[in-house]
Design an enzyme around this catalytic site. Structure first.
Site, PDB file in Angstrom:
ATOM      1  N   PRO A 165       0.796  -1.230   0.000  1.00 51.45           N
ATOM      2  CA  PRO A 165       0.000   0.000   0.000  1.00 51.45           C
ATOM      3  C   PRO A 165       0.828   1.280   0.000  1.00 51.45           C
ATOM      4  O   PRO A 165       1.895   1.345   0.606  1.00 51.45           O
ATOM      5  CB  PRO A 165      -0.821  -0.108   1.298  1.00 51.45           C
ATOM      6  CG  PRO A 165      -0.082  -1.091   2.147  1.00 51.45           C
ATOM      7  CD  PRO A 165       0.548  -2.053   1.194  1.00 51.45           C
ATOM      8  N   ASN A 166       0.294   2.245  -0.721  1.00 55.84           N
ATOM      9  CA  ASN A 166       0.824   3.615  -0.813  1.00 55.84           C
ATOM     10  C   ASN A 166       2.051   3.733  -1.719  1.00 55.84           C
ATOM     11  O   ASN A 166       2.514   4.843  -1.981  1.00 55.84           O
ATOM     12  CB  ASN A 166       1.146   4.197   0.576  1.00 55.84           C
ATOM     13  CG  ASN A 166      -0.083   4.273   1.450  1.00 55.84           C
ATOM     14  OD1 ASN A 166      -1.135   4.716   1.018  1.00 55.84           O
ATOM     15  ND2 ASN A 166       0.031   3.808   2.690  1.00 55.84           N
ATOM     16  N   ARG A 209       4.920  11.173  -2.460  1.00 57.45           N
ATOM     17  CA  ARG A 209       4.662  11.028  -1.017  1.00 57.45           C
ATOM     18  C   ARG A 209       5.970  11.062  -0.240  1.00 57.45           C
ATOM     19  O   ARG A 209       6.860  10.246  -0.459  1.00 57.45           O
ATOM     20  CB  ARG A 209       3.941   9.703  -0.752  1.00 57.45           C
ATOM     21  CG  ARG A 209       3.738   9.410   0.726  1.00 57.45           C
ATOM     22  CD  ARG A 209       2.985   8.100   0.923  1.00 57.45           C
ATOM     23  NE  ARG A 209       2.860   7.811   2.356  1.00 57.45           N
ATOM     24  CZ  ARG A 209       3.461   6.789   2.947  1.00 57.45           C
ATOM     25  NH1 ARG A 209       4.219   5.966   2.235  1.00 57.45           N
ATOM     26  NH2 ARG A 209       3.307   6.590   4.242  1.00 57.45           N
ATOM     27  N   TYR A 261      11.311   8.783   0.799  1.00 49.99           N
ATOM     28  CA  TYR A 261      11.226   7.740  -0.217  1.00 49.99           C
ATOM     29  C   TYR A 261      11.835   8.118  -1.562  1.00 49.99           C
ATOM     30  O   TYR A 261      11.908   7.271  -2.451  1.00 49.99           O
ATOM     31  CB  TYR A 261       9.761   7.332  -0.420  1.00 49.99           C
ATOM     32  CG  TYR A 261       9.111   6.869   0.857  1.00 49.99           C
ATOM     33  CD1 TYR A 261       9.549   5.717   1.490  1.00 49.99           C
ATOM     34  CD2 TYR A 261       8.075   7.586   1.448  1.00 49.99           C
ATOM     35  CE1 TYR A 261       8.970   5.286   2.670  1.00 49.99           C
ATOM     36  CE2 TYR A 261       7.489   7.178   2.624  1.00 49.99           C
ATOM     37  CZ  TYR A 261       7.938   6.014   3.237  1.00 49.99           C
ATOM     38  OH  TYR A 261       7.365   5.594   4.406  1.00 49.99           O
ATOM     39  N   ASN A 276       8.067  -5.705  -1.376  1.00 47.54           N
ATOM     40  CA  ASN A 276       8.078  -4.539  -0.496  1.00 47.54           C
ATOM     41  C   ASN A 276       6.661  -4.455   0.067  1.00 47.54           C
ATOM     42  O   ASN A 276       5.769  -3.898  -0.574  1.00 47.54           O
ATOM     43  CB  ASN A 276       8.432  -3.273  -1.269  1.00 47.54           C
ATOM     44  CG  ASN A 276       8.458  -2.045  -0.374  1.00 47.54           C
ATOM     45  OD1 ASN A 276       7.963  -2.086   0.740  1.00 47.54           O
ATOM     46  ND2 ASN A 276       9.009  -0.961  -0.875  1.00 47.54           N
ATOM     47  N   ALA A 317       3.249  -0.972   4.528  1.00 54.88           N
ATOM     48  CA  ALA A 317       2.666  -1.025   5.868  1.00 54.88           C
ATOM     49  C   ALA A 317       2.223  -2.424   6.272  1.00 54.88           C
ATOM     50  O   ALA A 317       2.132  -2.731   7.465  1.00 54.88           O
ATOM     51  CB  ALA A 317       1.499  -0.052   5.961  1.00 54.88           C
ATOM     52  N   HIS A 326       4.223  -4.824   8.954  1.00 56.15           N
ATOM     53  CA  HIS A 326       4.085  -4.836  10.408  1.00 56.15           C
ATOM     54  C   HIS A 326       2.759  -5.403  10.888  1.00 56.15           C
ATOM     55  O   HIS A 326       2.553  -5.533  12.092  1.00 56.15           O
ATOM     56  CB  HIS A 326       4.220  -3.405  10.948  1.00 56.15           C
ATOM     57  CG  HIS A 326       5.189  -2.576  10.169  1.00 56.15           C
ATOM     58  ND1 HIS A 326       6.533  -2.861  10.118  1.00 56.15           N
ATOM     59  CD2 HIS A 326       5.001  -1.495   9.361  1.00 56.15           C
ATOM     60  CE1 HIS A 326       7.130  -1.979   9.329  1.00 56.15           C
ATOM     61  NE2 HIS A 326       6.225  -1.158   8.857  1.00 56.15           N
ATOM     62  N   ASP A 345       1.715 -15.965   6.018  1.00 58.33           N
ATOM     63  CA  ASP A 345       1.310 -17.345   5.762  1.00 58.33           C
ATOM     64  C   ASP A 345       1.357 -17.675   4.275  1.00 58.33           C
ATOM     65  O   ASP A 345       1.756 -18.781   3.888  1.00 58.33           O
ATOM     66  CB  ASP A 345      -0.103 -17.586   6.301  1.00 58.33           C
ATOM     67  CG  ASP A 345      -0.152 -17.664   7.821  1.00 58.33           C
ATOM     68  OD1 ASP A 345       0.919 -17.796   8.441  1.00 58.33           O
ATOM     69  OD2 ASP A 345      -1.268 -17.590   8.388  1.00 58.33           O
ATOM     70  N   GLU A 397      12.896  -9.488   0.881  1.00 55.80           N
ATOM     71  CA  GLU A 397      12.096  -8.375   1.391  1.00 55.80           C
ATOM     72  C   GLU A 397      12.871  -7.072   1.178  1.00 55.80           C
ATOM     73  O   GLU A 397      14.070  -7.011   1.468  1.00 55.80           O
ATOM     74  CB  GLU A 397      11.825  -8.597   2.881  1.00 55.80           C
ATOM     75  CG  GLU A 397      11.042  -7.503   3.559  1.00 55.80           C
ATOM     76  CD  GLU A 397      10.877  -7.756   5.054  1.00 55.80           C
ATOM     77  OE1 GLU A 397      10.321  -6.877   5.742  1.00 55.80           O
ATOM     78  OE2 GLU A 397      11.321  -8.821   5.545  1.00 55.80           O
ATOM     79  N   HIS A 440      12.870  -2.718   1.628  1.00 55.63           N
ATOM     80  CA  HIS A 440      12.307  -1.481   2.163  1.00 55.63           C
ATOM     81  C   HIS A 440      13.155  -0.316   1.671  1.00 55.63           C
ATOM     82  O   HIS A 440      14.380  -0.345   1.778  1.00 55.63           O
ATOM     83  CB  HIS A 440      12.279  -1.508   3.682  1.00 55.63           C
ATOM     84  CG  HIS A 440      11.394  -2.582   4.222  1.00 55.63           C
ATOM     85  ND1 HIS A 440      10.022  -2.519   4.145  1.00 55.63           N
ATOM     86  CD2 HIS A 440      11.687  -3.761   4.825  1.00 55.63           C
ATOM     87  CE1 HIS A 440       9.510  -3.608   4.681  1.00 55.63           C
ATOM     88  NE2 HIS A 440      10.500  -4.382   5.094  1.00 55.63           N
ATOM     89  N   ILE A 441      12.516   0.687   1.135  1.00 55.91           N
ATOM     90  CA  ILE A 441      13.226   1.823   0.547  1.00 55.91           C
ATOM     91  C   ILE A 441      13.946   2.635   1.616  1.00 55.91           C
ATOM     92  O   ILE A 441      15.112   2.997   1.470  1.00 55.91           O
ATOM     93  CB  ILE A 441      12.239   2.716  -0.236  1.00 55.91           C
ATOM     94  CG1 ILE A 441      11.709   1.951  -1.451  1.00 55.91           C
ATOM     95  CG2 ILE A 441      12.920   4.013  -0.665  1.00 55.91           C
ATOM     96  CD1 ILE A 441      10.595   2.671  -2.181  1.00 55.91           C
ATOM     97  N   SER A 442      13.250   2.923   2.712  1.00 57.92           N
ATOM     98  CA  SER A 442      13.869   3.693   3.784  1.00 57.92           C
ATOM     99  C   SER A 442      14.461   2.749   4.836  1.00 57.92           C
ATOM    100  O   SER A 442      14.166   1.552   4.851  1.00 57.92           O
ATOM    101  CB  SER A 442      12.837   4.616   4.446  1.00 57.92           C
ATOM    102  OG  SER A 442      11.887   3.858   5.182  1.00 57.92           O
ATOM    103  N   ARG A 458      13.358   4.718  12.079  1.00 60.05           N
ATOM    104  CA  ARG A 458      12.069   5.405  12.100  1.00 60.05           C
ATOM    105  C   ARG A 458      11.261   5.001  13.339  1.00 60.05           C
ATOM    106  O   ARG A 458      11.818   4.514  14.319  1.00 60.05           O
ATOM    107  CB  ARG A 458      11.342   5.111  10.784  1.00 60.05           C
ATOM    108  CG  ARG A 458      12.142   5.605   9.571  1.00 60.05           C
ATOM    109  CD  ARG A 458      11.412   5.367   8.280  1.00 60.05           C
ATOM    110  NE  ARG A 458      10.166   6.129   8.227  1.00 60.05           N
ATOM    111  CZ  ARG A 458       9.250   5.957   7.286  1.00 60.05           C
ATOM    112  NH1 ARG A 458       9.440   5.051   6.327  1.00 60.05           N
ATOM    113  NH2 ARG A 458       8.158   6.683   7.290  1.00 60.05           N
ATOM    114  N   ARG A 495       7.657   0.391  13.189  1.00 61.94           N
ATOM    115  CA  ARG A 495       8.176  -0.050  11.898  1.00 61.94           C
ATOM    116  C   ARG A 495       9.342  -1.028  12.033  1.00 61.94           C
ATOM    117  O   ARG A 495       9.823  -1.562  11.036  1.00 61.94           O
ATOM    118  CB  ARG A 495       8.635   1.157  11.067  1.00 61.94           C
ATOM    119  CG  ARG A 495       7.528   2.145  10.737  1.00 61.94           C
ATOM    120  CD  ARG A 495       8.034   3.249   9.826  1.00 61.94           C
ATOM    121  NE  ARG A 495       7.082   4.333   9.696  1.00 61.94           N
ATOM    122  CZ  ARG A 495       6.087   4.367   8.801  1.00 61.94           C
ATOM    123  NH1 ARG A 495       5.924   3.372   7.963  1.00 61.94           N
ATOM    124  NH2 ARG A 495       5.267   5.417   8.747  1.00 61.94           N
TER     125      ARG A 495
END
Length: 203
Positions: free
Chosen positions: A57-58, A65, A70, A121, A124, A127, A134, A145, A147-149, A154, A158
């Site tokens: 998401p996002n 954003r 990001y 990625n 949200a 978490h 599953d 996996e 993650h950009i940041s 943070r 997170r």
């Protein structure tokens, strides 16, 4: 990743028009050899291993954003980079983004038995989603996996990832370059699995 990593629903070129086309599970394709009319493999013809790149998401808002966190690249830019590198590495890239948990789960299910690996990625959902955990646990290939940041610098919420428990590797805080690092690693893992003795194939 609890980040709002980049976004857009998959496909090359214009990310939004592409995303609209990718809202259902991808078509099943053989990823080892092509078959003839009678179903027999055609000698000497191989299909590049499929790697499914999933974005949560996002990420469709990537580039607009919180660019200080990001970056200013869009999800369409990330997709183009993944396809370019995938071609160099001999990988067939399937690229998707959704703000809906069930669609991400459907894409993971569709990857079973046909894809060589998954780069995800989860944004949200990192978490919060036991359901995505599953689904990934039921996938037999390597999972990276991304993650950009740097989520560990943070907010505390997170810092926990459900996905990390089943991932073959985790790439954090490298910006959108992390997708390229993930593809290079997954290509190596796929190569190692293809030459590993039976029974030692889970990455």
């Amino acid at each position: 990743m609890g980040e709002g990593d980049r976004p857009q629903d998959g496909g090359g070129g214009d990310a939004q028009s592409k995303g609209a086309r990718m809202h259902g599970p991808p078509r099943r394709v053989r990823d080892t050899a092509l078959s003839g009319a009678a179903g027999a493999p055609l000698e000497g013809i191989r299909v590049n291993p499929i790697v499914v790149v999933l974005n949560g998401p996002n990420l469709n808002l990537l580039g607009s954003r919180e660019p200080d966190i990001y970056g200013r690249e869009t999800l369409a830019d990330v997709e183009a980079d993944c396809r370019r590198l995938g071609k160099e590495l001999g990988l067939a890239i399937e690229f998707h983004q959704s703000n809906r948990e069930y669609e991400i789960i459907d894409w993971i299910h569709a990857a079973r038995g046909r894809a060589g690996g998954i780069v995800i990625n989860p944004a949200a959902f990192t978490h919060t989603s036991v359901a995505i955990l599953d689904a990934l646990a039921a996938f037999e290939g390597p999972i990276i996996e991304v993650h950009i940041s740097n989520v560990h610098r943070r907010e505390p919420f997170r810092h926990h990832s459900f996905v990390s428990g089943v991932a073959s590797g985790v790439i954090v805080g490298c910006g959108t370059q992390g997708y390229g690092f993930a593809l290079r690693r997954i290509a190596k893992l796929i190569e190692e699995r293809s030459s590993a003795p039976a029974g030692r194939q889970r990455a």
